[in-house]
Design an enzyme around this catalytic site. Structure first.
Site, PDB file in Angstrom:
ATOM      1  N   HIS A 107       0.810  -1.178  -0.012  1.00  0.00           N
ATOM      2  CA  HIS A 107      -0.230  -0.083  -0.033  1.00  0.00           C
ATOM      3  C   HIS A 107       1.031   1.204  -0.031  1.00  0.00           C
ATOM      4  CE1 HIS A 107      -2.904  -2.690   2.496  1.00  0.00           C
ATOM      5  NE2 HIS A 107      -3.145  -3.094   1.107  1.00  0.00           N
ATOM      6  N   LYS A 159       5.531   6.293   7.532  1.00  0.00           N
ATOM      7  CA  LYS A 159       5.127   5.338   8.598  1.00  0.00           C
ATOM      8  C   LYS A 159       6.183   4.939   9.373  1.00  0.00           C
ATOM      9  CE  LYS A 159       1.650   3.275   5.386  1.00  0.00           C
ATOM     10  NZ  LYS A 159       1.121   1.964   4.585  1.00  0.00           N
ATOM     11  N   TYR A 196       1.342   1.192  13.898  1.00  0.00           N
ATOM     12  CA  TYR A 196       2.069   2.414  13.135  1.00  0.00           C
ATOM     13  C   TYR A 196       1.561   3.650  13.121  1.00  0.00           C
ATOM     14  CZ  TYR A 196      -0.931   0.646   9.161  1.00  0.00           C
ATOM     15  OH  TYR A 196      -2.134   0.524   8.221  1.00  0.00           O
ATOM     16  N   ASP A 226      -6.457  -5.838  -2.230  1.00  0.00           N
ATOM     17  CA  ASP A 226      -4.679  -5.878  -2.725  1.00  0.00           C
ATOM     18  C   ASP A 226      -4.821  -7.208  -3.779  1.00  0.00           C
ATOM     19  OD1 ASP A 226      -4.249  -4.719  -0.355  1.00  0.00           O
ATOM     20  OD2 ASP A 226      -3.680  -6.219   0.856  1.00  0.00           O
TER      21      ASP A 226
END
Length: 183
Positions: free
Chosen positions: A62, A72, A132, A169
């Site tokens: 992603h 991130k 995260y 995905d």
């Protein structure tokens, strides 16, 4: 905390200083001043995410495009994941390159991924919990997905059989077809 450089410019593995004794352990998992010193980034995190994945779940790859591109900072607090980062910065010497690192509750490593990279992971444990921080809010209109099994990338995911992935995905694009970042 110490920073370990990787083959992808800007992506860093962060290892905390862990204090252990018979009671258990203690470590500082986040400190804005230390993060800025180690990464050279004064990233302002705006969102924390919590992901729970079972063994064989693959999430990613992603990324979000500008103006919602995300940096991130990831860590695993239970279990272990095979974490993958792909450089999507056109003009970068490592464009299309990738790296992998195992993040686990046991090794307590964190991974800093600045904007301009795709990210995904495979859960290696029956129950992996990943936390995260992101530097931009989730933005569905800017979100994109790179194919986890793109032949051009040839990422050797440590799989026993087919991974469990989301329909989104499964519809990810190849690197050749993906929208990428201008450097």
């Amino acid at each position: 905390m110490k920073a370990i450089a990787t083959a992808l410019d800007g992506v860093l593995i962060l290892e905390p200083r862990v204090f252990e004794d018979p009671r258990g352990c203690f470590f500082e998992s986040w400190n804005a001043r230390t993060f800025a010193e180690l990464t050279g980034s004064a990233a302002a995190f705006v969102q924390d995410n919590h992901s729970v994945s079972h063994r064989g779940v693959l999430r990613g790859l992603h990324y979000q495009l500008p103006p919602a591109a995300q940096g991130k900072l990831l860590r695993v607090v239970q279990g272990a994941v095979y974490d993958v980062v792909v450089d999507l910065r056109r003009g970068s010497p490592s464009f299309g390159g990738w790296l992998s690192v195992e993040l686990s509750a046991a090794n307590q490593r964190q991974l800093w991924i600045p904007p301009g990279f795709a990210h995904g992971f495979l859960s290696l444990s029956d129950h992996s919990v990943t936390l995260y921080k992101t530097t931009a809010y989730y933005s569905p209109e800017h979100e994109r997905c790179l194919r986890w099994d793109d032949a051009q990338l040839a990422i050797p995911w440590p799989l026993d059989g087919a991974p469990l992935i989301s329909p989104r995905d499964a519809a990810g694009l190849s690197l050749d077809a993906a929208e990428v970042f201008d450097r």
